[in-house]
Design a protein around this motif. Structure first.
Motif, PDB file in Angstrom:
ATOM      1  N   LEU A 201       0.830  -1.197   0.000  1.00  0.00           N
ATOM      2  CA  LEU A 201       0.000   0.000   0.000  1.00  0.00           C
ATOM      3  C   LEU A 201       0.870   1.255   0.000  1.00  0.00           C
ATOM      4  O   LEU A 201       1.850   1.353   0.738  1.00  0.00           O
ATOM      5  N   LEU A 202       0.527   2.214  -0.838  1.00  0.00           N
ATOM      6  CA  LEU A 202       1.215   3.506  -0.826  1.00  0.00           C
ATOM      7  C   LEU A 202       0.756   4.293   0.386  1.00  0.00           C
ATOM      8  O   LEU A 202      -0.432   4.551   0.556  1.00  0.00           O
ATOM      9  N   THR A 203       1.694   4.668   1.223  1.00  0.00           N
ATOM     10  CA  THR A 203       1.390   5.444   2.417  1.00  0.00           C
ATOM     11  C   THR A 203       1.939   6.857   2.280  1.00  0.00           C
ATOM     12  O   THR A 203       2.760   7.144   1.403  1.00  0.00           O
ATOM     13  N   THR A 204       1.505   7.720   3.163  1.00  0.00           N
ATOM     14  CA  THR A 204       2.016   9.090   3.170  1.00  0.00           C
ATOM     15  C   THR A 204       3.513   9.095   3.431  1.00  0.00           C
ATOM     16  O   THR A 204       4.258   9.880   2.820  1.00  0.00           O
ATOM     17  N   GLU A 205       3.980   8.215   4.309  1.00  0.00           N
ATOM     18  CA  GLU A 205       5.406   8.157   4.649  1.00  0.00           C
ATOM     19  C   GLU A 205       6.235   7.743   3.422  1.00  0.00           C
ATOM     20  O   GLU A 205       7.326   8.283   3.188  1.00  0.00           O
ATOM     21  N   ILE A 206       5.737   6.782   2.644  1.00  0.00           N
ATOM     22  CA  ILE A 206       6.459   6.361   1.439  1.00  0.00           C
ATOM     23  C   ILE A 206       6.543   7.509   0.450  1.00  0.00           C
ATOM     24  O   ILE A 206       7.598   7.766  -0.155  1.00  0.00           O
ATOM     25  N   ALA A 207       5.432   8.224   0.263  1.00  0.00           N
ATOM     26  CA  ALA A 207       5.441   9.361  -0.662  1.00  0.00           C
ATOM     27  C   ALA A 207       6.411  10.439  -0.194  1.00  0.00           C
ATOM     28  O   ALA A 207       7.150  11.035  -0.995  1.00  0.00           O
ATOM     29  N   LEU A 208       6.447  10.696   1.124  1.00  0.00           N
ATOM     30  CA  LEU A 208       7.374  11.685   1.670  1.00  0.00           C
ATOM     31  C   LEU A 208       8.822  11.303   1.372  1.00  0.00           C
ATOM     32  O   LEU A 208       9.620  12.129   0.904  1.00  0.00           O
ATOM     33  N   GLU A 209       9.175  10.042   1.654  1.00  0.00           N
ATOM     34  CA  GLU A 209      10.551   9.601   1.422  1.00  0.00           C
ATOM     35  C   GLU A 209      10.924   9.708  -0.046  1.00  0.00           C
ATOM     36  O   GLU A 209      12.041  10.113  -0.393  1.00  0.00           O
ATOM     37  N   SER A 210       9.984   9.344  -0.921  1.00  0.00           N
ATOM     38  CA  SER A 210      10.263   9.403  -2.352  1.00  0.00           C
ATOM     39  C   SER A 210      10.479  10.839  -2.812  1.00  0.00           C
ATOM     40  O   SER A 210      11.416  11.139  -3.565  1.00  0.00           O
ATOM     41  N   LEU A 211       9.651  11.750  -2.350  1.00  0.00           N
ATOM     42  CA  LEU A 211       9.763  13.153  -2.764  1.00  0.00           C
ATOM     43  C   LEU A 211      11.033  13.804  -2.233  1.00  0.00           C
ATOM     44  O   LEU A 211      11.608  14.697  -2.885  1.00  0.00           O
ATOM     45  N   LEU A 212      11.494  13.387  -1.071  1.00  0.00           N
ATOM     46  CA  LEU A 212      12.716  13.960  -0.508  1.00  0.00           C
ATOM     47  C   LEU A 212      13.932  13.700  -1.396  1.00  0.00           C
ATOM     48  O   LEU A 212      14.903  14.462  -1.365  1.00  0.00           O
ATOM     49  N   GLN A 213      13.872  12.633  -2.187  1.00  0.00           N
ATOM     50  CA  GLN A 213      14.985  12.329  -3.092  1.00  0.00           C
ATOM     51  C   GLN A 213      15.142  13.381  -4.180  1.00  0.00           C
ATOM     52  O   GLN A 213      16.196  13.489  -4.802  1.00  0.00           O
ATOM     53  N   LEU A 214      14.096  14.171  -4.412  1.00  0.00           N
ATOM     54  CA  LEU A 214      14.137  15.173  -5.478  1.00  0.00           C
ATOM     55  C   LEU A 214      15.121  16.292  -5.177  1.00  0.00           C
ATOM     56  O   LEU A 214      15.545  17.008  -6.090  1.00  0.00           O
ATOM     57  N   LYS A 215      15.490  16.467  -3.917  1.00  0.00           N
ATOM     58  CA  LYS A 215      16.383  17.570  -3.560  1.00  0.00           C
ATOM     59  C   LYS A 215      17.752  17.446  -4.220  1.00  0.00           C
ATOM     60  O   LYS A 215      18.494  18.419  -4.318  1.00  0.00           O
ATOM     61  N   SER A 216      18.092  16.226  -4.690  1.00  0.00           N
ATOM     62  CA  SER A 216      19.380  16.034  -5.351  1.00  0.00           C
ATOM     63  C   SER A 216      19.349  16.513  -6.803  1.00  0.00           C
ATOM     64  O   SER A 216      20.400  16.588  -7.444  1.00  0.00           O
ATOM     65  N   PHE A 217      18.159  16.855  -7.328  1.00  0.00           N
ATOM     66  CA  PHE A 217      18.032  17.353  -8.697  1.00  0.00           C
ATOM     67  C   PHE A 217      18.002  18.873  -8.680  1.00  0.00           C
ATOM     68  O   PHE A 217      17.327  19.484  -7.848  1.00  0.00           O
ATOM     69  N   HIS A 218      18.728  19.470  -9.611  1.00  0.00           N
ATOM     70  CA  HIS A 218      18.814  20.926  -9.634  1.00  0.00           C
ATOM     71  C   HIS A 218      17.443  21.569  -9.811  1.00  0.00           C
ATOM     72  O   HIS A 218      17.162  22.638  -9.252  1.00  0.00           O
ATOM     73  N   LEU A 219      16.559  20.926 -10.575  1.00  0.00           N
ATOM     74  CA  LEU A 219      15.218  21.463 -10.791  1.00  0.00           C
ATOM     75  C   LEU A 219      14.465  21.618  -9.478  1.00  0.00           C
ATOM     76  O   LEU A 219      13.613  22.503  -9.338  1.00  0.00           O
ATOM     77  N   PHE A 220      14.786  20.764  -8.515  1.00  0.00           N
ATOM     78  CA  PHE A 220      14.098  20.776  -7.220  1.00  0.00           C
ATOM     79  C   PHE A 220      15.022  21.199  -6.078  1.00  0.00           C
ATOM     80  O   PHE A 220      14.726  20.933  -4.905  1.00  0.00           O
ATOM     81  N   SER A 221      16.101  21.873  -6.392  1.00  0.00           N
ATOM     82  CA  SER A 221      17.053  22.266  -5.347  1.00  0.00           C
ATOM     83  C   SER A 221      16.464  23.302  -4.398  1.00  0.00           C
ATOM     84  O   SER A 221      17.020  23.556  -3.322  1.00  0.00           O
ATOM     85  N   HIS A 222      15.339  23.899  -4.780  1.00  0.00           N
ATOM     86  CA  HIS A 222      14.715  24.906  -3.913  1.00  0.00           C
ATOM     87  C   HIS A 222      13.757  24.280  -2.903  1.00  0.00           C
ATOM     88  O   HIS A 222      13.106  25.004  -2.134  1.00  0.00           O
ATOM     89  N   ILE A 223      13.648  22.954  -2.903  1.00  0.00           N
ATOM     90  CA  ILE A 223      12.837  22.299  -1.872  1.00  0.00           C
ATOM     91  C   ILE A 223      13.540  22.444  -0.521  1.00  0.00           C
ATOM     92  O   ILE A 223      14.681  22.016  -0.357  1.00  0.00           O
ATOM     93  N   GLN A 224      12.856  23.036   0.406  1.00  0.00           N
ATOM     94  CA  GLN A 224      13.444  23.286   1.722  1.00  0.00           C
ATOM     95  C   GLN A 224      13.041  22.210   2.723  1.00  0.00           C
ATOM     96  O   GLN A 224      13.861  21.739   3.514  1.00  0.00           O
ATOM     97  N   ALA A 225      11.769  21.812   2.677  1.00  0.00           N
ATOM     98  CA  ALA A 225      11.270  20.791   3.597  1.00  0.00           C
ATOM     99  C   ALA A 225      10.016  20.170   3.015  1.00  0.00           C
ATOM    100  O   ALA A 225       9.291  20.802   2.233  1.00  0.00           O
TER     101      ALA A 225
END
Length: 564
Positions: free
Chosen positions: A195-219
């Protein structure tokens, strides 16, 4: 099933008797096949069972028996190849046809297109190479991007009109330009049943910070179950658009991904990967998909690396721009990007502006196109690119004063397993050799650029949609320009994108960005390619509309039954 050995034994008899019916003795057959009398009888019986020969033994010693050939050598090879194809054994099929790609392409035609397996519609498509990188977090080529879109889902997606639509997030709102809130669908499951949970989605989205397009993600936080808040360090009015990018697909936690995840990924999309090896990729409709289950039950991509690129689907035959008429049965359009040369202005020869000017002049698209083999131009549907996108003109003026600074070695790198790149690199080498330069050619297997001190990279943009804004994700994430440009230039380009993101409903500055990339001798646009879907090959397949990646959305097509 008959074995390849039996086929070879048949061919041995066929060649010995020149394919003509003959009177002979069993002892003669044993000598021809180099076997015992008992084995000779077994072999002849098996050939009769296959319908290849008739054996009429004569009664009495010394009398001649009759050997009648009911199939030709070609018939037997092709029949055996068809049986291997029934089992998906493309390599074995090619072997029994003596590695003859022309014969294989002839035999395989009956296995391509729309088929039915156990009453369910299946489509089989040939391709020229394996699709071996399906991890959204890693650099991928054009076709892999398409497959990933069938296997994974993101918070948002682009529809057929390339408008942002809900996917795993059924709704979102902008609290401020630096604070976006997304509401997740409950009950979504991955292909493995998790099952897709909120925690799984959070962890997956946090990986985006390594991409320059998403470098402005703060939290990234969750104020409530099925709710995700994304906080940015600077204003971005277009975050839902960026979340439709391939790298933003929601993935299983890293701890739950198998070692072969790159090849056998597990997502929440309409199709799941059943088989993915060097011969076939098989996608099966996912019954637990949170959207509408695909009407096409299975998609099989058969890897036939030896066939000519013009046989590869999706493809077109002859683009009208080259003086040929495009068939009315083809849905074609120019790709939204281009094939280009990326100059290493960081630590290559092009770091010197005189070298950068020289390369931009000598390797401009028309100079290269006039030396390209006609077969490559026609097969790949090439037209000269005067800018990054069709219709854009960014070519620098011809300057005869830009001459070769000095003679030295030039290195050119290109992606392996591409039908056009070898011919293109040969032309580039020929042009530079004419000017007295020695050229080192480097072929790399990985999409990730790891070879140091390469002067010129042959690249294709491979962007997944026709929106001008797609250039932002390409430039910041996928172009490798950040590592091959001066820090000053890249900072200016990134700042131009950030300035646009901070203002709502503003036209994207794509043309000016493209002009700056060309004017600064960072990229040299070469070709656009025609992409198309063959209506003839699709047959009764409905809604097979060519997308920006040159394929069609498997989840949106269906087979129209032939009614009488």
């Amino acid at each position: 099933m008959s074995s390849p050995r039996l086929r070879v034994q048949f061919e041995t008899l066929f060649e010995h008797f020149h394919g003509e019916d003959a009177e002979t003795q069993l002892d003669d057959v044993t000598d021809i096949l180099c076997c015992t009398r008992r084995n000779a009888r077994i072999v002849l019986n098996k050939m009769e069972e296959e319908g290849w020969v008739e054996w009429h033994p004569a009664a009495g010693r010394g009398k001649l028996s009759r050997l009648l050939f009911r199939r030709s050598r070609t018939d037997v090879s092709e029949n055996l190849a068809r049986r291997y194809l029934d089992e998906g054994k493309i390599g074995q099929a090619l072997n029994v046809l003596d590695q003859d790609a022309a014969k294989l392409s002839k035999v395989i035609q009956g296995y391509l297109g729309i088929q039915h397996a156990e009453g369910l519609p299946v489509i089989r498509l040939p391709y020229y190479r394996p699709l071996s990188m399906l991890n959204p977090l890693k650099t991928m080529r054009r076709s892999e991007r398409h497959i990933v879109k069938q296997v994974f889902s993101g918070l948002t997606r682009l529809d057929d009109d390339e408008q942002v639509r809900p996917e795993l997030a059924h709704h979102w709102e902008s609290i401020t330009a630096c604070h976006w809130r997304f509401f997740l669908r409950p009950g979504v499951r991955f292909h493995n049943g998790e099952l897709l949970t909120t925690e799984i989605a959070l962890e997956s989205l946090l990986q985006l910070k390594s991409f320059h397009l998403f470098s402005h993600i703060q939290a990234i936080k969750s104020p409530s179950e099925w709710v995700i808040d994304i906080y940015l360090s600077r204003d971005d009015h277009y975050l839902p658009l960026w979340l439709s990018e391939t790298c933003a697909n929601i993935m299983l936690p890293a701890s739950e991904r198998q070692d072969n995840f790159d090849v056998y990924p597990i997502g929440t999309g309409p199709y799941k990967v059943l088989i993915n090896d060097d011969k076939r990729l098989i996608l099966q409709a996912f019954d637990g998909y949170f959207g509408f289950r695909p009407l096409l039950d299975r998609v099989e991509v058969w890897v036939i690396s030896s066939i000519h690129s013009s046989l590869v689907f999706p493809s077109i035959d002859t683009p009208s721009q080259l003086g040929h008429k495009v068939s009315s049965q083809e849905d074609v359009g120019l790709d939204p990007g281009c094939t280009y040369l990326l100059l290493n202005r960081c630590d290559g020869v092009a770091k010197n502006v005189e070298w950068a000017r020289y390369l931009s002049q000598r390797l401009r698209s028309l100079n290269v196109l006039r030396l390209m083999p006609e077969s490559s131009i026609v097969d790949m549907g090439l037209v000269p690119a005067h800018g990054l996108k069709p219709g854009w003109y960014h070519q620098p003026p011809i300057n005869p004063d830009d001459t070769l600074p000095e003679k030295q070695r030039i290195s050119i790198a290109y992606q392996a397993n591409h039908p056009m790149y070898p011919a293109l690199v040969n032309v580039l080498k020929r042009i530079l050799n004419y000017d007295g330069l020695h050229v080192d050619v480097i072929q790399h297997d990985s999409e990730s650029q790891t070879s140091p001190n390469v002067d010129i990279w042959v690249q294709s943009m491979g962007i997944a949609n026709r929106r001008d804004e797609a250039l932002a994700a390409w430039l910041l994430n996928d172009s490798h320009i950040q590592h091959l440009s001066s820090k000053e230039n890249f900072s200016q380009w990134a700042a131009q994108i950030d300035a646009w993101r901070s203002v709502p409903n503003k036209e994207f500055p794509g043309r000016s960005l493209g002009q700056s990339l060309v004017d600064n001798h960072q990229v040299i646009p070469l070709f656009h390619s025609w992409l198309g879907v063959s209506k003839e090959q699709c047959g009764s397949l409905q809604n097979a509309k060519c997308n920006a990646l040159g394929w069609f959305d498997f989840s949106q097509v269906w087979v129209k039954p032939q009614l009488t």
